[in-house]
Design an enzyme around this catalytic site. Structure first.
Site, PDB file in Angstrom:
ATOM      1  N   LYS A 151       0.846  -1.210   0.000  1.00  0.00           N
ATOM      2  CA  LYS A 151       0.000   0.000   0.000  1.00  0.00           C
ATOM      3  C   LYS A 151       0.877   1.254   0.000  1.00  0.00           C
ATOM      4  O   LYS A 151       0.639   2.202  -0.747  1.00  0.00           O
ATOM      5  CB  LYS A 151      -0.936  -0.011   1.221  1.00  0.00           C
ATOM      6  CG  LYS A 151      -2.030  -1.062   1.127  1.00  0.00           C
ATOM      7  CD  LYS A 151      -2.754  -1.274   2.456  1.00  0.00           C
ATOM      8  CE  LYS A 151      -3.712  -2.460   2.345  1.00  0.00           C
ATOM      9  NZ  LYS A 151      -4.355  -2.802   3.627  1.00  0.00           N
ATOM     10  N   GLN A 166      -4.279  -1.614   9.912  1.00  0.00           N
ATOM     11  CA  GLN A 166      -4.188  -2.929   9.282  1.00  0.00           C
ATOM     12  C   GLN A 166      -4.738  -4.009  10.218  1.00  0.00           C
ATOM     13  O   GLN A 166      -4.367  -4.085  11.387  1.00  0.00           O
ATOM     14  CB  GLN A 166      -2.727  -3.226   8.908  1.00  0.00           C
ATOM     15  CG  GLN A 166      -2.523  -4.525   8.160  1.00  0.00           C
ATOM     16  CD  GLN A 166      -3.144  -4.511   6.754  1.00  0.00           C
ATOM     17  OE1 GLN A 166      -3.113  -3.509   6.055  1.00  0.00           O
ATOM     18  NE2 GLN A 166      -3.732  -5.636   6.360  1.00  0.00           N
ATOM     19  N   ASP A 179     -10.644   2.806   4.149  1.00  0.00           N
ATOM     20  CA  ASP A 179     -10.894   1.365   4.021  1.00  0.00           C
ATOM     21  C   ASP A 179     -12.395   1.100   3.894  1.00  0.00           C
ATOM     22  O   ASP A 179     -12.804   0.003   3.514  1.00  0.00           O
ATOM     23  CB  ASP A 179     -10.363   0.612   5.255  1.00  0.00           C
ATOM     24  CG  ASP A 179      -9.054  -0.116   4.980  1.00  0.00           C
ATOM     25  OD1 ASP A 179      -8.750  -0.369   3.791  1.00  0.00           O
ATOM     26  OD2 ASP A 179      -8.340  -0.433   5.945  1.00  0.00           O
TER      27      ASP A 179
END
Ligand code: NDP
Length: 293
Positions: free
Chosen positions: A52, A96, A119
């Site tokens: 990412k 994460q 997200d």
């Protein structure tokens, strides 16, 4: 069989994102900025976060990685999230997953300002998605929709069977495929571990989206000839044959399913790369205040 090629599509979209990021920089004097928080050093999470960050750099975003070791407390993490929420120089914040057991992922997800939740896991974004309102769509389902769009796959009226009902993939995927939108307009079956006669369900799928987390789970006898097969699975196994020391397997038995499908995503080189595109597009939209003013 034709390949839904995540590498090809993601590279093309990244070029467009890079142009928009450069325009944003010349208009505002700053780059879109994504912050990722990583707790611990789980091998899979390390790889996904590194990818990412690397892709942010490639398209001209700023990226910052904040690391905590496994002993970090929930309060410490929530404190950092609240601090970043207030920082006008940050457009997107991701934590994460998975988190260590002593940290509640629901609390962390809800602590993130929904206007920075690139997200797309915050209940506000999921609720707005449900109502077809502007929102950050969860990155993996968003990436899959972009892939279907790129290949102009006609989904209208098709029966889409989603296998797996997680909050981050299966459930939002089922909502998106059922929405009155393009792609979308499917009749959707959302299946899971308690589904009776799963094979009878998957055999009815014009489109199968597999998000289970079990290597080669969807076998050729579960797939209707001509079906479109989207494989979300990322099952890591150690390997002496690769430089990285591991090999990725999908949830679909690609070698045997590919010959009977009309379109199929490979693993690697499919949905994983598109997930990053979903994240980059959400971050850019956040910087440009396209979703929330
Ligand atoms: P979860 O473990 O959260 O969910 C798995 C789902 O699969 C659950 O709904 C579970 O059912 C269902 N399931 C498990 N066993 C069976 C079975 N025997 N029959 C039918 N359904 C079953 O996983 P995620 O959704 O987070 O991830 C799924 C996969 O996708 C993983 O391999 C993950 O690594 C990968 N992934 C890939 C991403 C990408 O970018 N490509 C992004 C995110 C995930 P139940 O709810 O009943 O337990």
């Amino acid at each position: 069989m034709q390949l839904l090629d995540g590498k090809f599509v993601s590279e093309k979209i990244k070029q467009d994102i890079a142009v928009e990021a450069a325009d944003f920089l010349s208009e505002t004097g700053r780059k879109p900025h994504l912050v990722a928080i990583l707790v611990g050093n789980d091998g899979g999470s390390e790889t996904y976060v590194a990818s990412k960050m690397k892709n942010c750099e490639k398209v001209g975003f700023q990226s910052s990685l904040i690391r905590y070791d496994l002993t970090a407390t929930e309060e410490e993490l929530l404190g950092k999230v609240r601090e970043i929420n207030q920082d006008p120089g940050v457009d997107g914040l991701i934590v994460q997953l998975p988190l260590p057991k002593h940290i509640d992922p629901e609390k962390v997800t809800e602590a993130i300002d929904h206007r920075k939740d690139v997200d797309g896991f915050h209940p506000v974004n999921l609720g707005r998605m449900m109502r077809n309102l502007p929102c950050f769509i969860p990155a993996t389902p968003y990436g899959i929709m972009l892939m279907l769009e790129a290949y102009q796959i006609d989904t209208t009226g098709k029966h889409c069977v989603v296998v797996g009902r997680s909050n981050i993939v299966g459930s939002p995927m089922s909502i998106l495929m059922a929405r009155n939108a393009t792609p979308g307009n499917c009749t959707v079956s959302l299946t899971h571990s308690r589904t009776a006669n799963l094979k009878d369900m998957t055999l009815q799928g014009d489109i199968i989206i597999a998000a289970i987390g079990k290597k080669n789970f969807i076998t050729a006898d579960m797939v209707k000839p001509g079906a479109i097969v989207i494989d979300v699975g990322m099952n890591r196994e150690t390997s002496t044959q690769t430089k990285s020391g591991y090999k990725l397997y999908g949830d679909v038995d690609f070698n045997n399913v590919a010959p009977i499908s009309s379109w199929i995503t490979p693993v690697p080189g499919g949905v994983g790369l598109m997930t990053i595109i979903g994240l980059l597009k959400n971050t850019l939209a956040s910087a440009k205040k396209e979703i929330y003013k």
